[in-house]
Design an enzyme around this catalytic site. Structure first.
Site, PDB file in Angstrom:
ATOM      1  N   ASP A 205      -3.485  -5.939   5.694  1.00 10.86           N
ATOM      2  CA  ASP A 205      -2.657  -6.735   6.593  1.00 10.86           C
ATOM      3  C   ASP A 205      -3.322  -6.888   7.955  1.00 10.86           C
ATOM      4  O   ASP A 205      -3.719  -5.890   8.570  1.00 10.86           O
ATOM      5  CB  ASP A 205      -1.292  -6.056   6.757  1.00 10.86           C
ATOM      6  CG  ASP A 205      -0.387  -6.795   7.718  1.00 10.86           C
ATOM      7  OD1 ASP A 205       0.052  -7.905   7.371  1.00 10.86           O
ATOM      8  OD2 ASP A 205      -0.133  -6.260   8.809  1.00 10.86           O
ATOM      9  N   GLU A 269      -6.231 -10.252   5.047  1.00 11.92           N
ATOM     10  CA  GLU A 269      -5.525 -11.324   5.730  1.00 11.92           C
ATOM     11  C   GLU A 269      -6.211 -11.534   7.080  1.00 11.92           C
ATOM     12  O   GLU A 269      -6.385 -10.582   7.842  1.00 11.92           O
ATOM     13  CB  GLU A 269      -4.057 -10.949   5.948  1.00 11.92           C
ATOM     14  CG  GLU A 269      -3.287 -12.020   6.722  1.00 11.92           C
ATOM     15  CD  GLU A 269      -1.997 -11.511   7.337  1.00 11.92           C
ATOM     16  OE1 GLU A 269      -1.046 -12.304   7.452  1.00 11.92           O
ATOM     17  OE2 GLU A 269      -1.934 -10.310   7.703  1.00 11.92           O
TER      18      GLU A 269
END
Length: 538
Positions: A205, A269
């Site tokens: 993330d 990401e």
């Protein structure tokens, strides 16, 4: 699952199905989805024809940011179940031939994490430097001008240490000091915990926020002209609070750990206005991550042939240059059907187009839960909002709740089969009519079309691994070829609301694999929002 040819890991070209666990299926009647709910629906997911699932965070958390504020990396939050429930989910997924990918949040923790409690307790000690602490300026203001993504300064005063701590997101998400080798070791230990359980990959993330400029220089301003500004964060070029050049070196440590467990998929990401250099740095060669994805499509207001071509040609080289992943919708971005469908267009027809397009791209498609049903973005009223970003910036930002509403399974009850209790977010408008049970077995449904498209991709070397080229053409016709191992697939999409001519030479030697709004014969004209995908004769 049809394995990739020798020399290619399972994940290259695999389709990943993203699950937002709060909104998938509630089995204990508290209005929140849970791990046993995912386990119950694994046969449905396997029937889709995807090869892996990615589960958004289910770790112990105060839920200030709904799981992206982790208070224990190695435990399950009770609202989702137990570690035993996760073990059962993993075993069932593997029995069905599904790989399991989980989130890892390395840029920050919750302020409820034991590490942060120890760090804020004193300026000396083993955890003192695990987070980012700075003295105020002489006038008491924050150490520099860095702004947080969710609004306001990226610094919060802490009376215990008499210092500011840094946070790129909520003030309850203090920034980890990933420059610190001890922090890296702790994060790798958490990854090892899940690898030892048997997980098949990690989605990292916001990993480009993991490290920052140790000199804490001010970010330069970014003039507002020509842009819509919703928060102070938008008024800076984020040169110093993120994207430090040492991040790829840490990724090499992640890759080394993962390689000890076989073909583990690692995908980053990478948010930001210019993600390509970082994506390349994160994935090039054999020592870093498997893949990365950006927001090329996730926040795009319009789908165009030009955008698809530009995004694909950034990744048209050999595997050694890096490998992309693609998402059109996810838990952070509004659903693509609502963003992109032309005015007056049939949204279900358009959903078939976007699903087919996603599954024809070179890279790893990430299909967000509900995209296989053609779900539109839900309109969540202010009184029902849960997303802290949406609440803080109302009504200037759309927020994330409209993409996170419960998955509709049936018309069996008032809550679309998701729960027997009032859900944490309302059911989306029109979602019950698009429930999985309503589409099951209907050959004209988005669900059955997507299943057929997934089966075609799974069996096609060209679509899984092939090169991508774009013949000359004009908007709104999107045409490209995928080629691999002697197979050539022609992909045609009419992104507009008028008929478009198809160059005869493009399809003269092709036979249909699948179509929507088009006949089986190679088309001379493609109707609005139509799809035609064919295989060229050898």
């Amino acid at each position: 699952m049809k394995p990739n040819p020798a020399g290619h890991p399972w994940w290259r070209g695999a389709v990943v199905y993203q699950i937002y666990p709060r909104s998938y299926l509630d089995t204990n009647r508290d209005g929140i989805g849970d791990l046993p709910g995912i386990t119950l629906k694994l046969p449905y997911i396997a029937r889709l024809g995807v090869e892996a699932i990615w589960i958004s965070p289910f770790f112990k958390s105060p839920m200030s940011d709904f799981g992206y504020d982790v208070s224990d990396y190695c435990d399950v939050d009770p609202i989702f179940g137990t570690l035993g429930d996760f073990d059962a989910l993993l075993a069932e997924a593997h029995r069905l031939g599904l790989k399991v990918i989980i989130d890892q949040v390395y840029a920050h923790t919750s302020d409820a994490h034991a590490w942060f409690a120890a760090s804020r307790a004193a300026r000396e000690g083993p955890y003192a430097d695990w987070y980012v602490w700075r003295n105020p300026k002489p006038d008491g203001t924050p150490p520099n001008n860095w702004q947080s993504v969710f609004g306001g300064p990226a610094w919060t005063w802490d009376a215990r240490r008499q210092q500011y701590f840094m946070h790129n997101f909520l003030s309850t998400q203090p920034q980890l000091n990933v420059h610190n080798p001890d922090v890296q070791e702790a994060l790798l230990a958490a990854a090892k915990f899940w690898l030892d359980k048997g997980v098949d990959g990690f989605r990292l993330d916001a990993i480009n926020f993991a490290m920052f400029d140790p000199d804490f220089r001010d970010n330069p301003p970014w003039p507002a002209e020509g842009r819509v500004i919703t928060r102070p964060f938008d008024l800076q070029h984020h040169i110093y609070n993120q994207s430090h050049p040492d991040i790829p070196i840490f990724m090499e440590r992640i890759r080394t750990l993962a390689d000890g467990y076989g073909a583990v998929f690692t995908v980053a990401e990478v948010p930001g206005p210019d993600p390509l250099p970082e994506m390349t740095a994160f994935t090039a060669g054999e020592k870093r991550l498997s893949s990365a994805y950006s927001f090329d499509f996730l926040y795009a207001k319009k789908l165009s042939a030009r955008r698809v071509k530009a995004s694909q040609l950034n990744w048209a080289g050999p595997f050694s240059e890096g490998w992309p992943s693609w998402a059109f919708s996810n838990h952070d971005a509004p659903r693509c059907v609502s963003r992109w469908c032309p005015s007056g267009g049939d949204r279900l027809k358009f959903a078939k187009l976007t699903n087919a397009l996603l599954l024809c791209l070179r890279g790893n498609p990430i299909l967000y839960q509900g995209e296989e049903l053609g779900l539109p973005q839900a309109d969540v009223g202010f009184e029902d909002l849960q997303d802290p970003e949406a609440i803080a910036n109302w009504p200037r930002t759309l927020g994330r709740d409209g993409a996170r509403t419960p998955m509709p399974w049936s018309k069996d009850n008032a809550y679309a089969g998701f729960s027997e209790a009032k859900p944490w977010l309302p059911i989306g408008q029109g979602h019950t009519e698009l429930a999985a049970a309503e589409q099951e077995g209907d050959p004209l449904s988005v669900l059955e079309f997507t299943r057929r498209m997934l089966s075609i991709r799974l069996a096609s070397p060209a679509l899984r691994l092939g090169s991508v080229t774009f013949p000359e053409g004009a908007e709104p016709l999107l045409a490209f070829r995928r080629e691999e191992a002697g197979e050539t697939v022609i992909c045609l999409f009419n992104l507009g609301m008028d008929d478009v001519a198809v160059p005869e030479a493009l399809v003269a030697r092709a036979s249909v694999l699948i179509g929507s709004g088009a006949g089986n014969a190679p088309p001379k004209v493609l109707a609005p929002l139509a799809v035609w995908i064919g295989r060229e004769a050898a």
